[in-house]
Design an enzyme around this catalytic site. Structure first.
Site, PDB file in Angstrom:
ATOM      1  N   CYS A 101      -7.937  -8.104  -1.832  1.00 21.57           N
ATOM      2  CA  CYS A 101      -8.246  -7.708  -0.454  1.00 21.57           C
ATOM      3  C   CYS A 101      -8.989  -6.395  -0.312  1.00 21.57           C
ATOM      4  O   CYS A 101      -8.896  -5.519  -1.134  1.00 21.57           O
ATOM      5  CB  CYS A 101      -6.968  -7.672   0.365  1.00 21.57           C
ATOM      6  SG  CYS A 101      -6.632  -9.304   0.987  1.00 21.57           S
ATOM      7  N   CYS A 155      -5.221   4.936  -2.512  1.00 22.17           N
ATOM      8  CA  CYS A 155      -5.066   4.615  -3.939  1.00 22.17           C
ATOM      9  C   CYS A 155      -6.464   4.452  -4.564  1.00 22.17           C
ATOM     10  O   CYS A 155      -7.321   3.776  -4.005  1.00 22.17           O
ATOM     11  CB  CYS A 155      -4.256   3.340  -4.137  1.00 22.17           C
ATOM     12  SG  CYS A 155      -2.609   3.442  -3.426  1.00 22.17           S
ATOM     13  N   GLU A 165      -8.793  -9.351   6.300  1.00 18.45           N
ATOM     14  CA  GLU A 165      -8.899 -10.458   5.351  1.00 18.45           C
ATOM     15  C   GLU A 165      -7.540 -11.091   5.100  1.00 18.45           C
ATOM     16  O   GLU A 165      -6.518 -10.420   5.166  1.00 18.45           O
ATOM     17  CB  GLU A 165      -9.425  -9.921   4.009  1.00 18.45           C
ATOM     18  CG  GLU A 165     -10.770  -9.262   4.138  1.00 18.45           C
ATOM     19  CD  GLU A 165     -11.203  -8.543   2.860  1.00 18.45           C
ATOM     20  OE1 GLU A 165     -10.815  -8.976   1.759  1.00 18.45           O
ATOM     21  OE2 GLU A 165     -11.931  -7.545   2.988  1.00 18.45           O
ATOM     22  N   CYS A 207      -1.490 -14.422   2.065  1.00 14.31           N
ATOM     23  CA  CYS A 207      -1.434 -12.979   1.906  1.00 14.31           C
ATOM     24  C   CYS A 207      -2.086 -12.388   3.144  1.00 14.31           C
ATOM     25  O   CYS A 207      -3.277 -12.616   3.379  1.00 14.31           O
ATOM     26  CB  CYS A 207      -2.188 -12.606   0.641  1.00 14.31           C
ATOM     27  SG  CYS A 207      -2.383 -10.843   0.413  1.00 14.31           S
ATOM     28  N   CYS A 217      -6.808   1.320   5.496  1.00 16.45           N
ATOM     29  CA  CYS A 217      -5.573   1.887   4.946  1.00 16.45           C
ATOM     30  C   CYS A 217      -5.746   3.384   4.773  1.00 16.45           C
ATOM     31  O   CYS A 217      -6.827   3.865   4.472  1.00 16.45           O
ATOM     32  CB  CYS A 217      -5.275   1.230   3.598  1.00 16.45           C
ATOM     33  SG  CYS A 217      -3.673   1.696   2.912  1.00 16.45           S
ATOM     34  N   CYS A 250      -8.105   0.840  -5.330  1.00 10.66           N
ATOM     35  CA  CYS A 250      -8.022  -0.204  -4.308  1.00 10.66           C
ATOM     36  C   CYS A 250      -9.239  -0.190  -3.390  1.00 10.66           C
ATOM     37  O   CYS A 250      -9.741   0.869  -3.020  1.00 10.66           O
ATOM     38  CB  CYS A 250      -6.749   0.019  -3.492  1.00 10.66           C
ATOM     39  SG  CYS A 250      -6.486  -1.228  -2.233  1.00 10.66           S
TER      40      CYS A 250
HETATM   41  N1  SAH Z   1      -0.100  -1.079   0.760  1.00 11.14           N
HETATM   42  C1  SAH Z   1       0.800  -2.036   0.199  1.00 11.14           C
HETATM   43  C2  SAH Z   1       0.334  -3.441   0.428  1.00 11.14           C
HETATM   44  C3  SAH Z   1      -0.939  -3.802  -0.314  1.00 11.14           C
HETATM   45  S1  SAH Z   1      -0.463  -4.896  -1.539  1.00 11.14           S
HETATM   46  C4  SAH Z   1       1.058  -1.706  -1.250  1.00 11.14           C
HETATM   47  O1  SAH Z   1       0.471  -0.762  -1.747  1.00 11.14           O
HETATM   48  O2  SAH Z   1       1.904  -2.337  -1.864  1.00 11.14           O
HETATM   49  C5  SAH Z   1      -1.816  -4.998  -2.549  1.00 11.14           C
HETATM   50  C6  SAH Z   1      -1.434  -4.853  -4.005  1.00 11.14           C
HETATM   51  O3  SAH Z   1      -2.621  -4.950  -4.802  1.00 11.14           O
HETATM   52  C7  SAH Z   1      -0.827  -3.503  -4.305  1.00 11.14           C
HETATM   53  O4  SAH Z   1       0.154  -3.622  -5.299  1.00 11.14           O
HETATM   54  C8  SAH Z   1      -2.012  -2.754  -4.808  1.00 11.14           C
HETATM   55  O5  SAH Z   1      -1.619  -1.634  -5.543  1.00 11.14           O
HETATM   56  C9  SAH Z   1      -2.721  -3.809  -5.611  1.00 11.14           C
HETATM   57  N2  SAH Z   1      -4.133  -3.529  -5.869  1.00 11.14           N
HETATM   58  C10 SAH Z   1      -4.990  -2.844  -5.113  1.00 11.14           C
HETATM   59  N3  SAH Z   1      -6.205  -2.782  -5.683  1.00 11.14           N
HETATM   60  C11 SAH Z   1      -6.116  -3.476  -6.830  1.00 11.14           C
HETATM   61  C12 SAH Z   1      -7.034  -3.777  -7.863  1.00 11.14           C
HETATM   62  N4  SAH Z   1      -8.296  -3.343  -7.839  1.00 11.14           N
HETATM   63  N5  SAH Z   1      -6.599  -4.530  -8.892  1.00 11.14           N
HETATM   64  C13 SAH Z   1      -5.312  -4.976  -8.917  1.00 11.14           C
HETATM   65  N6  SAH Z   1      -4.402  -4.729  -7.975  1.00 11.14           N
HETATM   66  C14 SAH Z   1      -4.794  -3.970  -6.946  1.00 11.14           C
END
Ligand code: SAH
Length: 344
Positions: A333, A116, A92, A105, A112, A119
């Site tokens: 995403c 987390c 995406e 983006c 991944c 996510c």
């Molecule tokens: N793996 C990298 C790149 C992904 S960036 C990283 O972790 O930084 C995507 C961002 O969106 C990250 O900061 C992630 O923690 C955040 N994110 C993921 N799921 C989310 C959610 N449900 N709500 C808000 N932010 C989220």
């Protein structure tokens, strides 16, 4: 097996051209077709003879992203794409319109490994790394479809960019190349969940890109609950790496902090975070958590969000609350790829 010609950098392409016994000027010509104009077939290279195009297509292929689905936000014109890759996998991208131009983006991996808990990107599992050309093709496909020029890139889509280090570096150099999209390093942001050894590698590249750390907690106890990577590299190590990074590159580091109700949004958390970041050349981006149905995330209240920001500011830490874009099109995403995989 054909080689992916779009995933080579300028010097690598040049070596191939020389090895094929072609004149040197062909490198720039072919590089421009691939990276500046983003062609998806050799037949579009109109200043190259048919014989040479045939020869090239016998040896190489051009990596690509086909638009599978497109969503346009009615609220703010944010566009989200679900792209199909050569092997039937999906990633995406999101295009956001700001006063200063268009930001994309991009995804860096299919899925991944980081796990987390809040996510969506982990839910459909990890499949593979994206090639440099596949990361770049997300820009070309979007630019062509929308008839725009993208000026800023954030590596914040699906995947952990520092877990696909070499391809991501090659992508950064190719989008920055003056014979390609010529996007300034200063307009490129790389976000990581905190793979510490790779932060040091990135620091040693000494590139003027912006480094963003997904922090999301002020201490190891809370961070380890939501981010398994923290069990490997704890918050103290992550912040130490950031301090070194700032010292070496003179660049401000950003921290992403997703606010989840009663998990990491208390007054005590804000106070502890302020102490951790005290005196650093940094910025904190506060993000109200996005609802991902299976994740059961609950957004912080407006009151808690503002209290958190105020505590940081009162302690001299630069902080802003991120505006939500594309909330009507699942713009965060991982969500579309997941749905698509359910259908498959
Ligand atoms: N793996 C990298 C790149 C992904 S960036 C990283 O972790 O930084 C995507 C961002 O969106 C990250 O900061 C992630 O923690 C955040 N994110 C993921 N799921 C989310 C959610 N449900 N709500 C808000 N932010 C989220």
């Amino acid at each position: 097996m054909k080689k992916d010609i779009k995933s080579l950098d300028f010097d690598e392409l040049h070596n191939e051209i020389v090895t094929l016994g072609l004149p040197k000027f062909r490198t720039k010509q072919i590089y421009e077709w691939l990276h500046k104009y983003g062609v998806s077939s050799f037949d579009e290279m109109t200043n190259i003879s048919k014989e040479l195009r045939k020869k090239l297509s016998d040896i190489y292929f051009i990596s690509n992203c086909e638009i599978e689905q497109k969503y346009v936000s009615k609220i703010d014109e944010t566009v989200k794409y679900l792209f199909r890759l050569y092997d039937g996998e999906y990633v995406e991208s999101v295009i956001m319109k700001y006063k200063y131009g268009y930001t994309i983006c991009v995804s860096s991996q299919v899925g991944c490994k980081m796990g987390c808990t809040f996510c969506a990107s982990t839910l459909a599992g990890f499949k593979r790394n994206l090639e440099a050309g596949e990361i770049e093709s997300q820009l070309h496909s979007a630019q062509k479809d929308l008839d725009i020029r993208i000026s800023n890139v954030v590596l914040m889509g699906i995947g952990e960019p520092l877990d696909n280090y070499e391809n991501v570096m090659k992508f950064i150099h190719n989008v920055n190349n003056e014979n390609g999209l010529n996007i300034s390093m200063r307009n490129i942001t790389l976000s990581t969940c905190g793979i510490v050894p790779k932060i040091y590698d990135l620091m040693n590249e000494d590139l003027p890109i912006t480094l963003t750390i997904s922090l999301h907690a002020p201490n190891d106890i809370i961070r380890s609950r939501t981010m398994p990577v923290n069990n490997k590299w704890g918050i103290t190590e992550v912040i130490k790496a950031c301090k070194e990074y700032i010292k070496k590159t003179n660049r401000r580091v950003s921290f992403e902090y997703t606010l989840i109700n009663n998990v990491n949004d208390t007054y005590e958390c804000a106070k502890e975070l302020s102490q951790r970041l005290s005196g650093m050349l940094c910025h904190v981006n506060l993000i109200p958590v996005n609802d991902v149905a299976e994740r059961g995330n609950v957004k912080s209240s407006e009151e808690n969000i503002h209290r958190f920001a105020d505590v940081l500011k009162n302690n001299g830490i630069n902080a802003t609350i991120r505006r939500t874009l594309g909330s009507d099109i699942n713009a965060s995403c991982g969500q579309l790829r997941r749905k698509r995989n359910e259908v498959k």
